[in-house]
Design a protein around this motif. Structure first.
Motif, PDB file in Angstrom:
ATOM      1  N   ALA A 196       1.142 -26.273  29.466  1.00 16.41           N
ATOM      2  CA  ALA A 196       1.249 -25.622  30.768  1.00 16.41           C
ATOM      3  C   ALA A 196       2.640 -25.013  30.911  1.00 16.41           C
ATOM      4  O   ALA A 196       3.615 -25.554  30.392  1.00 16.41           O
ATOM      5  N   ILE A 197       2.690 -23.883  31.595  1.00 19.47           N
ATOM      6  CA  ILE A 197       3.952 -23.194  31.855  1.00 19.47           C
ATOM      7  C   ILE A 197       3.947 -22.663  33.284  1.00 19.47           C
ATOM      8  O   ILE A 197       2.986 -22.013  33.710  1.00 19.47           O
ATOM      9  N   LYS A 198       5.012 -22.935  34.020  1.00 18.87           N
ATOM     10  CA  LYS A 198       5.242 -22.303  35.319  1.00 18.87           C
ATOM     11  C   LYS A 198       6.619 -21.649  35.275  1.00 18.87           C
ATOM     12  O   LYS A 198       7.558 -22.212  34.715  1.00 18.87           O
ATOM     13  N   GLY A 199       6.712 -20.471  35.838  1.00 17.61           N
ATOM     14  CA  GLY A 199       8.002 -19.784  35.830  1.00 17.61           C
ATOM     15  C   GLY A 199       7.845 -18.339  36.233  1.00 17.61           C
ATOM     16  O   GLY A 199       7.129 -18.028  37.194  1.00 17.61           O
ATOM     17  N   GLU A 200       8.486 -17.469  35.487  1.00 23.40           N
ATOM     18  CA  GLU A 200       8.475 -16.049  35.827  1.00 23.40           C
ATOM     19  C   GLU A 200       8.486 -15.203  34.568  1.00 23.40           C
ATOM     20  O   GLU A 200       9.188 -15.509  33.603  1.00 23.40           O
ATOM     21  N   LEU A 201       7.685 -14.161  34.583  1.00 21.30           N
ATOM     22  CA  LEU A 201       7.681 -13.170  33.507  1.00 21.30           C
ATOM     23  C   LEU A 201       8.100 -11.836  34.103  1.00 21.30           C
ATOM     24  O   LEU A 201       7.611 -11.442  35.156  1.00 21.30           O
ATOM     25  N   PHE A 202       9.018 -11.160  33.440  1.00 22.66           N
ATOM     26  CA  PHE A 202       9.351  -9.798  33.855  1.00 22.66           C
ATOM     27  C   PHE A 202       9.499  -8.926  32.623  1.00 22.66           C
ATOM     28  O   PHE A 202       9.752  -9.412  31.513  1.00 22.66           O
ATOM     29  N   LEU A 203       9.295  -7.628  32.827  1.00 19.69           N
ATOM     30  CA  LEU A 203       9.304  -6.707  31.693  1.00 19.69           C
ATOM     31  C   LEU A 203       9.752  -5.320  32.106  1.00 19.69           C
ATOM     32  O   LEU A 203       9.764  -4.964  33.283  1.00 19.69           O
ATOM     33  N   ASN A 204      10.091  -4.545  31.101  1.00 18.85           N
ATOM     34  CA  ASN A 204      10.436  -3.136  31.250  1.00 18.85           C
ATOM     35  C   ASN A 204       9.701  -2.401  30.142  1.00 18.85           C
ATOM     36  O   ASN A 204       9.748  -2.820  28.981  1.00 18.85           O
ATOM     37  N   CYS A 205       8.957  -1.359  30.514  1.00 20.12           N
ATOM     38  CA  CYS A 205       8.161  -0.651  29.508  1.00 20.12           C
ATOM     39  C   CYS A 205       8.455   0.845  29.529  1.00 20.12           C
ATOM     40  O   CYS A 205       9.272   1.330  30.305  1.00 20.12           O
ATOM     41  N   SER A 206       7.759   1.572  28.685  1.00 27.97           N
ATOM     42  CA  SER A 206       8.030   2.998  28.497  1.00 27.97           C
ATOM     43  C   SER A 206       7.286   3.895  29.471  1.00 27.97           C
ATOM     44  O   SER A 206       7.452   5.119  29.431  1.00 27.97           O
ATOM     45  N   CYS A 207       6.451   3.346  30.370  1.00 29.96           N
ATOM     46  CA  CYS A 207       5.740   4.174  31.343  1.00 29.96           C
ATOM     47  C   CYS A 207       6.739   4.823  32.311  1.00 29.96           C
ATOM     48  O   CYS A 207       7.719   4.202  32.711  1.00 29.96           O
ATOM     49  N   THR A 208       6.450   6.054  32.695  1.00 25.17           N
ATOM     50  CA  THR A 208       7.377   6.781  33.560  1.00 25.17           C
ATOM     51  C   THR A 208       7.175   6.465  35.029  1.00 25.17           C
ATOM     52  O   THR A 208       8.051   6.728  35.849  1.00 25.17           O
ATOM     53  N   VAL A 209       5.995   5.947  35.392  1.00 26.15           N
ATOM     54  CA  VAL A 209       5.755   5.480  36.756  1.00 26.15           C
ATOM     55  C   VAL A 209       5.255   4.052  36.642  1.00 26.15           C
ATOM     56  O   VAL A 209       5.127   3.521  35.546  1.00 26.15           O
ATOM     57  N   PHE A 210       4.972   3.401  37.774  1.00 24.93           N
ATOM     58  CA  PHE A 210       4.559   2.007  37.722  1.00 24.93           C
ATOM     59  C   PHE A 210       3.380   1.821  36.772  1.00 24.93           C
ATOM     60  O   PHE A 210       2.402   2.566  36.806  1.00 24.93           O
ATOM     61  N   CYS A 211       3.472   0.810  35.947  1.00 27.11           N
ATOM     62  CA  CYS A 211       2.517   0.549  34.885  1.00 27.11           C
ATOM     63  C   CYS A 211       1.066   0.607  35.365  1.00 27.11           C
ATOM     64  O   CYS A 211       0.652  -0.190  36.210  1.00 27.11           O
ATOM     65  N   PRO A 212       0.242   1.525  34.838  1.00 30.56           N
ATOM     66  CA  PRO A 212      -1.158   1.623  35.259  1.00 30.56           C
ATOM     67  C   PRO A 212      -2.011   0.457  34.779  1.00 30.56           C
ATOM     68  O   PRO A 212      -3.125   0.258  35.265  1.00 30.56           O
ATOM     69  N   CYS A 213      -1.497  -0.333  33.826  1.00 26.00           N
ATOM     70  CA  CYS A 213      -2.266  -1.473  33.317  1.00 26.00           C
ATOM     71  C   CYS A 213      -2.492  -2.524  34.392  1.00 26.00           C
ATOM     72  O   CYS A 213      -3.480  -3.263  34.351  1.00 26.00           O
ATOM     73  N   VAL A 214      -1.589  -2.611  35.376  1.00 23.70           N
ATOM     74  CA  VAL A 214      -1.688  -3.650  36.396  1.00 23.70           C
ATOM     75  C   VAL A 214      -2.954  -3.488  37.220  1.00 23.70           C
ATOM     76  O   VAL A 214      -3.733  -4.435  37.392  1.00 23.70           O
ATOM     77  N   VAL A 215      -3.193  -2.298  37.742  1.00 22.00           N
ATOM     78  CA  VAL A 215      -4.350  -2.100  38.620  1.00 22.00           C
ATOM     79  C   VAL A 215      -5.616  -1.762  37.854  1.00 22.00           C
ATOM     80  O   VAL A 215      -6.724  -1.986  38.336  1.00 22.00           O
ATOM     81  N   SER A 216      -5.476  -1.215  36.633  1.00 20.37           N
ATOM     82  CA  SER A 216      -6.661  -0.885  35.831  1.00 20.37           C
ATOM     83  C   SER A 216      -7.064  -2.030  34.917  1.00 20.37           C
ATOM     84  O   SER A 216      -8.065  -1.937  34.208  1.00 20.37           O
ATOM     85  N   LEU A 217      -6.268  -3.110  34.905  1.00 12.88           N
ATOM     86  CA  LEU A 217      -6.494  -4.265  34.040  1.00 12.88           C
ATOM     87  C   LEU A 217      -6.540  -3.856  32.569  1.00 12.88           C
ATOM     88  O   LEU A 217      -7.361  -4.352  31.790  1.00 12.88           O
ATOM     89  N   GLY A 218      -5.665  -2.935  32.219  1.00 13.78           N
ATOM     90  CA  GLY A 218      -5.525  -2.517  30.826  1.00 13.78           C
ATOM     91  C   GLY A 218      -6.478  -1.438  30.383  1.00 13.78           C
ATOM     92  O   GLY A 218      -6.437  -1.016  29.229  1.00 13.78           O
ATOM     93  N   ALA A 219      -7.331  -0.954  31.286  1.00 15.83           N
ATOM     94  CA  ALA A 219      -8.318   0.057  30.895  1.00 15.83           C
ATOM     95  C   ALA A 219      -7.743   1.473  30.895  1.00 15.83           C
ATOM     96  O   ALA A 219      -8.219   2.347  30.168  1.00 15.83           O
ATOM     97  N   HIS A 220      -6.715   1.715  31.707  1.00 15.27           N
ATOM     98  CA  HIS A 220      -6.104   3.039  31.788  1.00 15.27           C
ATOM     99  C   HIS A 220      -5.015   3.165  30.722  1.00 15.27           C
ATOM    100  O   HIS A 220      -4.264   2.224  30.484  1.00 15.27           O
ATOM    101  N   PRO A 221      -4.912   4.314  30.065  1.00 14.04           N
ATOM    102  CA  PRO A 221      -3.860   4.470  29.049  1.00 14.04           C
ATOM    103  C   PRO A 221      -2.473   4.484  29.675  1.00 14.04           C
ATOM    104  O   PRO A 221      -2.301   4.888  30.822  1.00 14.04           O
ATOM    105  N   PRO A 222      -1.465   4.036  28.942  1.00 10.18           N
ATOM    106  CA  PRO A 222      -0.080   4.130  29.424  1.00 10.18           C
ATOM    107  C   PRO A 222       0.271   5.584  29.714  1.00 10.18           C
ATOM    108  O   PRO A 222      -0.339   6.511  29.142  1.00 10.18           O
ATOM    109  N   THR A 223       1.245   5.808  30.580  1.00  9.73           N
ATOM    110  CA  THR A 223       1.569   7.180  30.988  1.00  9.73           C
ATOM    111  C   THR A 223       2.049   8.036  29.823  1.00  9.73           C
ATOM    112  O   THR A 223       1.902   9.257  29.847  1.00  9.73           O
ATOM    113  N   GLU A 224       2.615   7.416  28.786  1.00  8.96           N
ATOM    114  CA  GLU A 224       3.116   8.160  27.637  1.00  8.96           C
ATOM    115  C   GLU A 224       2.169   8.096  26.435  1.00  8.96           C
ATOM    116  O   GLU A 224       2.537   8.481  25.329  1.00  8.96           O
ATOM    117  N   GLY A 225       0.956   7.582  26.661  1.00  9.69           N
ATOM    118  CA  GLY A 225      -0.022   7.513  25.581  1.00  9.69           C
ATOM    119  C   GLY A 225      -0.008   6.191  24.834  1.00  9.69           C
ATOM    120  O   GLY A 225      -1.054   5.685  24.430  1.00  9.69           O
TER     121      GLY A 225
END
Length: 235
Positions: free
Chosen positions: A36-65
């Motif tokens: 078990a793990i409790k804590g915090e995850l944070f990240l920085n990615c190459s998308c130019t706007v807020f990561c579309p994976c969050v609301v599309s659950l990974g179905a939408h391609p990243p903004t840069e392909g």
């Protein structure tokens, strides 16, 4: 498991280090464990706007392909088969060629140099998906573990800012995006996102990755912060 290491043994070829202790995710196998793990995850990615994976659950391609990212995991409380993981930090370098849900992820792991041998092994099992549970889907998504090593993984959490520093390999800083109420960040809530239901939107301030032949900069790009509460099937 006791580990006898030579001075350079913390950065060896994956075939020498991981295959003997962690099932290769490409084989899509799990050996369910109690963790078990409790804590915090944070990240920085190459998308130019807020990561579309969050609301599309990974179905939408990243903004840069494709997606390139670093991730930081601060384990506030945690254990793996009785071994305490509390207070340990983990860094990941992630490369995804297209939609997140389509897999073929390539990942490098940096495990807190303070981790015991059993904790180190357990963290590798958790983040390869081999331990099952919340991260078990990684056995389907991760095709290649580029490498794994102990490292001085420094995580900074101060107010609205977060930082990950791993020597000269990864140096990243992000900041939450404030909303209409300046005292509260913009947040996606009640999501089915794999990391957790509540995702705080952020942006990269300065961000550099220089390792395994990758040279990335994500300053000004999409970032996110998520409280995590993960566990194995044997919890």
């Amino acid at each position: 498991m006791a580990l006898g290491r030579k001075p350079d043994a913390d950065r060896l070829e994956v075939s020498q280090r991981i295959d003997s202790r962690v099932q290769n995710p490409a084989r899509r196998q799990q050996n369910p464990s109690e963790w078990a793990i409790k804590g915090e995850l944070f990240l920085n990615c190459s998308c130019t706007v807020f990561c579309p994976c969050v609301v599309s659950l990974g179905a939408h391609p990243p903004t840069e392909g494709d997606c390139k990212a670093w991730m930081a995991i601060a384990i506030d409380e945690g254990h793996f088969e009785g071994e305490d993981l509390s207070g340990l930090n983990v860094g990941l370098m992630v490369e995804i060629p297209g939609r997140m849900a389509e897999g073929d992820w390539r990942v490098a792991a940096y495990v807190d140099e303070r981790a015991s041998g059993k904790a180190y092994d357990g963290i590798l099992r958790i983040f390869s998906g081999a331990a099952g549970g919340t991260t078990g889907l990684f056995t389907m998504l991760v095709s290649t573990i580029i490498g794994a090593e102990r490292a001085p993984v420094e995580i900074v959490r101060e107010g609205t800012k977060r930082g990950l520093h791993i020597g000269r390999k990864i140096s990243g800083e992000i900041e939450m995006i404030t909303g209409a109420d300046p005292s509260e960040p913009v947040t996606v809530t009640n999501s089915k996102y794999w990391m957790g239901p509540n995702i705080i939107a952020a942006r990269g301030l300065k961000s550099r990755v220089r390792d395994y032949g990758r040279v990335w900069d994500f300053g000004g790009k999409s970032a996110e912060i998520c409280p995590i509460d993960w566990s194995g099937p044997g919890k």
